[in-house]
Each structure stands twice: as C-alpha cells, then as structure tokens.
Write a protein that holds these residues in place. Sequence first.
Motif, short mmCIF file in Angstrom:
data_model
loop_
_atom_site.label_atom_id
_atom_site.label_comp_id
_atom_site.label_asym_id
_atom_site.label_seq_id
_atom_site.Cartn_x
_atom_site.Cartn_y
_atom_site.Cartn_z
N PRO A 178 0.82 -1.21 0.00
CA PRO A 178 0.00 0.00 0.00
C PRO A 178 0.85 1.26 0.00
O PRO A 178 1.86 1.36 0.70
N VAL A 179 0.46 2.24 -0.80
CA VAL A 179 1.01 3.59 -0.74
C VAL A 179 -0.16 4.49 -0.38
O VAL A 179 -1.14 4.58 -1.13
N VAL A 180 -0.09 5.11 0.79
CA VAL A 180 -1.22 5.91 1.29
C VAL A 180 -1.01 7.38 0.94
O VAL A 180 0.04 7.95 1.26
N VAL A 181 -1.99 7.98 0.26
CA VAL A 181 -1.89 9.38 -0.16
C VAL A 181 -3.17 10.12 0.20
O VAL A 181 -4.25 9.54 0.25
N GLN A 182 -3.03 11.42 0.43
CA GLN A 182 -4.19 12.27 0.62
C GLN A 182 -4.83 12.55 -0.74
O GLN A 182 -4.18 12.52 -1.77
N ASP A 183 -6.12 12.83 -0.71
CA ASP A 183 -6.84 13.12 -1.94
C ASP A 183 -6.30 14.41 -2.57
O ASP A 183 -6.33 15.48 -1.96
N ALA A 184 -5.78 14.30 -3.78
CA ALA A 184 -5.27 15.44 -4.54
C ALA A 184 -5.35 15.04 -6.01
O ALA A 184 -5.31 13.84 -6.33
N PRO A 185 -5.47 15.99 -6.94
CA PRO A 185 -5.59 15.62 -8.36
C PRO A 185 -4.48 14.69 -8.82
O PRO A 185 -3.30 15.01 -8.70
N GLY A 186 -4.89 13.52 -9.35
CA GLY A 186 -3.91 12.57 -9.85
C GLY A 186 -3.21 11.76 -8.79
O GLY A 186 -2.37 10.91 -9.11
N PHE A 187 -3.51 12.05 -7.50
CA PHE A 187 -2.87 11.36 -6.38
C PHE A 187 -1.35 11.45 -6.53
O PHE A 187 -0.83 12.52 -6.86
N ALA A 188 -0.62 10.36 -6.27
CA ALA A 188 0.84 10.38 -6.48
C ALA A 188 1.19 9.72 -7.80
O ALA A 188 1.94 10.27 -8.61
N SER A 189 0.61 8.56 -8.04
CA SER A 189 1.04 7.76 -9.19
C SER A 189 0.61 8.34 -10.53
O SER A 189 1.42 8.46 -11.45
N SER A 190 -0.67 8.69 -10.67
CA SER A 190 -1.13 9.21 -11.96
C SER A 190 -0.49 10.56 -12.26
O SER A 190 -0.13 10.85 -13.40
N ARG A 191 -0.34 11.38 -11.23
CA ARG A 191 0.24 12.71 -11.45
C ARG A 191 1.67 12.60 -11.98
O ARG A 191 2.04 13.25 -12.96
N LEU A 192 2.48 11.75 -11.36
CA LEU A 192 3.86 11.59 -11.81
C LEU A 192 3.94 10.82 -13.12
O LEU A 192 4.70 11.17 -14.03
N GLY A 193 3.14 9.75 -13.23
CA GLY A 193 3.19 8.93 -14.44
C GLY A 193 2.73 9.68 -15.67
O GLY A 193 3.33 9.58 -16.75
N VAL A 194 1.65 10.47 -15.52
CA VAL A 194 1.14 11.23 -16.66
C VAL A 194 2.11 12.35 -17.04
O VAL A 194 2.33 12.62 -18.23
N ALA A 195 2.72 13.00 -16.05
CA ALA A 195 3.69 14.07 -16.35
C ALA A 195 4.83 13.53 -17.21
O ALA A 195 5.23 14.16 -18.20
N LEU A 196 5.34 12.37 -16.86
CA LEU A 196 6.43 11.76 -17.64
C LEU A 196 5.95 11.38 -19.03
O LEU A 196 6.64 11.62 -20.03
N ALA A 197 4.76 10.77 -19.11
CA ALA A 197 4.24 10.33 -20.40
C ALA A 197 3.98 11.51 -21.34
O ALA A 197 4.29 11.44 -22.54
N LEU A 198 3.41 12.59 -20.81
CA LEU A 198 3.12 13.75 -21.66
C LEU A 198 4.40 14.37 -22.22
O LEU A 198 4.45 14.78 -23.38
#
Length: 282
Positions: A178-198
């Motif tokens: 488990p990676v526990v994150v507070q609610d924020a746009p993209g959380f941790a994984s999508s925010r970082l993963g999408v930034a790299l992909a874009l």
Amino acid sequence: MGLPKHVAVVGGGRMGAGIALSFAVNGSQVVVLERDTQSVDAAQARLTDIAQKAVAKDPAAPAIDVLLARLVVSEDYGLLGAADLVVEAVPEDFEVKVATLRSIEERIDEHTAIATNTSSLSVTKLAAELSHPARFLGLHFFNPVPASTLIEVVIGEATDESLVSSAREWTESLRKTPVVVQDAPGFASSRLGVALALEAMRMLEEGVASAEDIDAAMVLGYRHATGPLRTTDLVGLDVRLGIAEYLASTLGERFEPPQILREKVAAGELGRKSGKGFFNYS
C-alpha cells in the motif's frame, strides 16, 4: 483482519476483472456485477481467461476449479447486500461513477465499505455525493492487476481512519504494497506517471527521438520496467487523455495533452486494446 470474506466488484472490464481475480486468488468470495447479459458473458470470458493464466503463473493460486468457484458474474445488483466490501470499477467519468456509487449505497447497509478504483478523480468529491462518506475511500489498482504489486490507498476528507487501516491490511493480504496518499488531483502515481508520459509525447512530436529510443532511455537509464510510451499503450491512450484533461483543469497547463495524443485517440489508436498506439501490436 485479512481480506473481507465477501467482495463485490461493480464493472467487469479489464480492471474490474483483475481486481476480482486478485481477491479470489487470495481467498475472498467475489461477485462481479455488470449491466446486461452481453456484458456478463464478456466479463465471464475475461475472468476465465485471466484465472487460467493466474493458476499457471502464481504458485499461491488455488486449482482452477476452486478459483472459478469463488467468482460469480451477474447482473443481479441485489447480490451487493452480502458484500463486506464493494469496489467500483466503472469508466473514469465523474457522473457515471456517482450514479454507480449511489446505486451501490441503495443496496448495502451503512457499515459496508465502498472503494473507488479511480486513477485521478477526487475521492472527496465522490464521497460528498454519498450518504455515508466516512466508509468510502480510493483503492487505485494498477494494470495488469494480477502482476502489479502496488495499490494506492487514497484518503478522502471524510474517510474514517479505521477504514484506512483496514485498507492497508487488505492490500497486504493481496500480497501487494500500500502507498497511502491524501486526496489530490492525480494522487501520487497518476500525477507523476502522466507528467512523464506527456513529456515523452512532446519529445516524439518534436522529433527528439523515436518512440523506441525514448522508452529505452527510461528503461535502461532509469530502470523503469517499461517506457512511458509503451506504458501509455498499456493503460490506454483514451484513459491517459481523460486523466490529462482533468489534471490540466485542476493543476494547470503543464498537463495540457499534446496534439499527438488527441490525434491518436481521434483515430482510434488507443494502444494495446486497439492493436496500435505509440507502438504497433497487430
């Protein structure tokens, strides 16, 4: 505590089927709910296929007949009443998810936990549409679910702390981290993963390097399991576009989708599921 004895997964697509299988492999009785007979048949075929693969690859998996006996696919939403945990895995659209979550709430008692598998939408905003937001949180599974070792546990503003503790235990009982994150746009994984992909897409647009070489730079230089473009093909270009648009609306223009992504989605080049994305799979 371990895993819930009875789990319901609403949505039997690729992600929903993978989530259902993960719980069943590790001992839960699971019902997968779909909207009509055709969708039930497709979800059943999908589950049977990935169950057979799990038995072949996973030493901890039970025999195929035992595993399939733990999995029921149905369009009878009345079966939600027996669940200790309901996981929503419908398409990444706020209104669709709200309608689904409200339908779930109508059929369960107030103590049954509900999780959304959203990869970017606000857990807090989804919870605000429910009668009992304290029993709601995000469980962001990763594709392909059976092979992935990560679950992002997303805490909404109203999420009860005891539910977060339970989610950690469920994740570990699924043999994932488990990676526990507070609610924020993209959380941790999508925010970082999408930034790299874009950024990789922009580099491809600008002719900096080929798709193969951009991905190789990250695989060989940074030890990523797959490069950002091939990962986008796996996730689905349409899914990545939707997440990027949401992040651009909440976090700013740095997440604005490149034209190459919009063009490929418009052309139906959605990645592995369509046979072509940034790479050709046909």
